[in-house]
Write a protein that holds these residues in place. Structure first.
Motif, PDB file in Angstrom:
ATOM      1  N   UNK A 136      60.401  37.981  26.284  1.00  9.95           N
ATOM      2  CA  UNK A 136      60.705  38.994  26.400  1.00  9.95           C
ATOM      3  C   UNK A 136      59.498  39.882  26.883  1.00  9.95           C
ATOM      4  N   UNK A 137      58.119  39.382  26.660  1.00  4.69           N
ATOM      5  CA  UNK A 137      57.360  40.038  27.585  1.00  4.69           C
ATOM      6  C   UNK A 137      56.688  39.239  28.873  1.00  4.69           C
ATOM      7  N   UNK A 138      57.348  38.222  29.105  1.00  5.78           N
ATOM      8  CA  UNK A 138      56.450  37.508  30.216  1.00  5.78           C
ATOM      9  C   UNK A 138      58.146  37.170  31.216  1.00  5.78           C
ATOM     10  N   UNK A 139      58.707  36.447  30.895  1.00  5.00           N
ATOM     11  CA  UNK A 139      60.200  36.271  31.955  1.00  5.00           C
ATOM     12  C   UNK A 139      61.281  37.163  32.009  1.00  5.00           C
ATOM     13  N   UNK A 140      61.465  38.021  30.946  1.00 10.28           N
ATOM     14  CA  UNK A 140      62.727  38.835  30.831  1.00 10.28           C
ATOM     15  C   UNK A 140      62.109  40.321  31.568  1.00 10.28           C
ATOM     16  N   UNK A 141      61.507  41.016  31.907  1.00  7.71           N
ATOM     17  CA  UNK A 141      61.292  41.796  32.307  1.00  7.71           C
ATOM     18  C   UNK A 141      58.928  41.823  33.920  1.00  7.71           C
ATOM     19  N   UNK A 152      57.264  34.061  39.336  1.00 10.58           N
ATOM     20  CA  UNK A 152      58.524  34.031  39.124  1.00 10.58           C
ATOM     21  C   UNK A 152      59.624  34.827  40.403  1.00 10.58           C
ATOM     22  N   UNK A 153      58.881  35.689  41.178  1.00 10.96           N
ATOM     23  CA  UNK A 153      60.072  35.854  42.539  1.00 10.96           C
ATOM     24  C   UNK A 153      59.818  34.647  43.221  1.00 10.96           C
ATOM     25  N   UNK A 154      59.149  33.791  43.846  1.00 15.52           N
ATOM     26  CA  UNK A 154      58.900  32.842  44.590  1.00 15.52           C
ATOM     27  C   UNK A 154      59.338  31.599  44.437  1.00 15.52           C
ATOM     28  N   UNK A 155      58.719  31.359  43.007  1.00 17.92           N
ATOM     29  CA  UNK A 155      59.503  29.827  42.674  1.00 17.92           C
ATOM     30  C   UNK A 155      60.631  30.442  41.579  1.00 17.92           C
ATOM     31  N   UNK A 156      61.245  31.130  40.802  1.00 14.44           N
ATOM     32  CA  UNK A 156      62.057  31.229  40.064  1.00 14.44           C
ATOM     33  C   UNK A 156      61.326  30.578  38.759  1.00 14.44           C
ATOM     34  N   UNK A 157      60.684  30.521  38.219  1.00 14.65           N
ATOM     35  CA  UNK A 157      59.988  29.556  38.044  1.00 14.65           C
ATOM     36  C   UNK A 157      58.918  30.003  37.077  1.00 14.65           C
ATOM     37  N   UNK A 158      58.275  30.166  35.839  1.00 13.52           N
ATOM     38  CA  UNK A 158      56.707  30.374  35.421  1.00 13.52           C
ATOM     39  C   UNK A 158      56.354  29.374  35.122  1.00 13.52           C
ATOM     40  N   UNK A 159      55.677  28.281  35.475  1.00 15.43           N
ATOM     41  CA  UNK A 159      54.629  27.703  34.566  1.00 15.43           C
ATOM     42  C   UNK A 159      53.683  27.468  33.640  1.00 15.43           C
ATOM     43  N   UNK A 160      53.982  27.167  32.310  1.00  8.48           N
ATOM     44  CA  UNK A 160      53.036  27.287  31.184  1.00  8.48           C
ATOM     45  C   UNK A 160      51.428  27.090  31.812  1.00  8.48           C
ATOM     46  N   UNK A 161      51.303  26.812  33.110  1.00 11.46           N
ATOM     47  CA  UNK A 161      49.857  26.183  33.191  1.00 11.46           C
ATOM     48  C   UNK A 161      49.501  28.016  34.046  1.00 11.46           C
ATOM     49  N   UNK A 162      50.420  28.487  34.565  1.00 16.14           N
ATOM     50  CA  UNK A 162      50.026  30.021  34.730  1.00 16.14           C
ATOM     51  C   UNK A 162      49.864  31.038  33.836  1.00 16.14           C
ATOM     52  N   UNK A 163      51.328  30.702  33.158  1.00 16.21           N
ATOM     53  CA  UNK A 163      51.278  31.708  32.192  1.00 16.21           C
ATOM     54  C   UNK A 163      50.542  31.805  31.437  1.00 16.21           C
ATOM     55  N   UNK A 164      49.371  30.484  30.819  1.00 18.54           N
ATOM     56  CA  UNK A 164      48.746  30.847  28.974  1.00 18.54           C
ATOM     57  C   UNK A 164      47.811  31.672  29.452  1.00 18.54           C
ATOM     58  N   UNK A 165      47.526  31.984  30.955  1.00 17.32           N
ATOM     59  CA  UNK A 165      45.949  32.530  31.254  1.00 17.32           C
ATOM     60  C   UNK A 165      46.682  34.279  30.807  1.00 17.32           C
ATOM     61  N   UNK A 166      47.117  34.438  30.937  1.00 19.98           N
ATOM     62  CA  UNK A 166      48.398  35.886  30.188  1.00 19.98           C
ATOM     63  C   UNK A 166      48.205  35.948  28.515  1.00 19.98           C
ATOM     64  N   UNK A 167      48.014  34.791  28.178  1.00 19.98           N
ATOM     65  CA  UNK A 167      48.202  34.652  26.796  1.00 19.98           C
ATOM     66  C   UNK A 167      46.881  35.414  25.513  1.00 19.98           C
ATOM     67  N   UNK A 168      46.971  36.196  24.678  1.00 25.33           N
ATOM     68  CA  UNK A 168      45.903  36.060  23.874  1.00 25.33           C
ATOM     69  C   UNK A 168      45.727  35.018  23.440  1.00 25.33           C
ATOM     70  N   UNK A 169      44.626  34.756  22.548  1.00 27.04           N
ATOM     71  CA  UNK A 169      43.798  34.210  21.735  1.00 27.04           C
ATOM     72  C   UNK A 169      44.781  33.714  20.612  1.00 27.04           C
ATOM     73  N   UNK A 170      45.213  34.707  20.271  1.00 24.37           N
ATOM     74  CA  UNK A 170      46.085  35.007  18.986  1.00 24.37           C
ATOM     75  C   UNK A 170      46.965  33.870  19.405  1.00 24.37           C
ATOM     76  N   UNK A 171      47.627  34.759  20.721  1.00 26.95           N
ATOM     77  CA  UNK A 171      49.223  33.969  21.074  1.00 26.95           C
ATOM     78  C   UNK A 171      48.873  31.834  20.943  1.00 26.95           C
TER      79      UNK A 171
END
Length: 313
Positions: A136-141, A152-171
């Motif tokens: 909901x927070x990172x893929x669909x919006x 997401x726009x260029x590759x149509x894919x969001x690898x975890x090694x990119x996404x993880x930088x935006x996640x909180x310590x709690x996440x």
């Protein structure tokens, strides 16, 4: 009955006339109350200066003493946050590396619930919430992170090694706890002297301290409901026990120091420890609070600086 609203002048009069606090400079006191607020400053930092019997300030306590403790805590938060963030970044790097090594870097991998420890009912509920949040927070919006939207726009894919930088310590702490045990073991092997379960307990506590730092909470007396595990360093520092249980340094500020001793590279920890030692010593030199009382208040044993004495912890 709620406490009545007081003007700044009334606040100063109350502190001086009813609470026995010495105010040498009313202009300075007024400015500090404006900048920080009565509740944040006085209610938050008065306790070490109060007489427990009379509930007034101890004789010769000055308004500046309370501000000085507040400033100490403010600098302490900045220092703790800096080095907790270093530990957080390494954990992010390790989680994304070992997850992608096992499951690949397609975004569907971290959205697939069975790639986690999807075995117990509690885990299933937590994994369902985690996957829904990621989707909901990172893929669909559209996000607030240009590098995520670009990927997401260029590759149509969001690898975890990119996404993880935006996640909180709690996440990421929650993600780690929900990974299959084999992945947890691979990650924990990068830290000497702790296993995968101990790493999970440590990150749970550090997450709460990280949030306390980021949100400007009073830190020096902060305690969490969760605890770090019993570790060799507790024994080597002779932390007191009640029965088989250590009675301190499991959920207080010194538990953070212990945790960082296990998570940070040794050169980073030495750097952190020296800054922390200077901060504490500088405060004690100018504080009316006795050294032993102050160390006890922040949960530090008298021999706390021996934490770097041991190579095998």
């Amino acid at each position: 009955m709620s406490k009545p609203f007081l003007t700044y002048t009334q606040q100063i009069d109350k502190l001086r006339n009813e609470k026995n606090l010495i105010i040498d400079d009313e202009t300075y006191a007024l400015e500090m109350l404006k900048q920080i607020g009565y509740f944040k400053l006085i209610s938050g930092y008065k306790h070490l200066f109060k007489n427990k019997t009379t509930r007034k300030y101890k004789d010769n306590t000055h308004f500046e003493d309370i501000v000085c403790l507040y400033r100490f805590d403010e600098t302490l938060r900045e220092l703790q946050l800096k080095y907790i963030l270093k530990a957080e970044q390494q954990l992010k790097s390790l989680i994304s590396y070992y997850f992608c090594d096992r499951y690949g870097d397609a975004q569907i991998a971290y959205l697939t619930k069975t790639n986690y420890n999807y075995t117990t009912d509690k885990n299933k509920r937590d994994i369902d919430r985690l996957v829904k949040m990621l989707n909901d927070n990172y893929i669909d919006r559209t996000t607030d992170y240009p590098y995520i939207d670009h990927t997401k726009t260029k590759h149509g894919n969001l690898p975890l090694w990119v996404l993880i930088n935006a996640l909180t310590f709690g996440n990421i702490s929650k993600m780690y706890l929900l990974l299959p045990q084999g992945l947890q073991i691979n990650i924990s092997k990068n830290y000497k002297f702790i296993n995968e379960k101990q790493l999970g307990q440590i990150t749970t506590v550090l997450t709460k301290f990280r949030n306390a730092c980021a949100h400007g909470e009073r830190l020096f007396t902060y305690r969490t409901n969760d605890s770090i595990p019993d570790l060799q360093i507790h024994n080597k520092l002779h932390i007191p026990k009640k029965g088989d249980q250590y009675i301190c340094d499991k959920n207080d500020l010194f538990s953070v120091v212990i945790s960082l001793r296990y998570l940070l590279p040794i050169n980073q920890f030495f750097e952190y420890k020296q800054k922390l030692k200077k901060l504490i010593n500088d405060y004690i030199k100018k504080s009316p609070i006795a050294q032993d009382d102050f160390l006890n208040a922040i949960g530090f044993p008298a021999n706390w600086s021996d934490i770097t004495k041991y190579k095998k912890i």
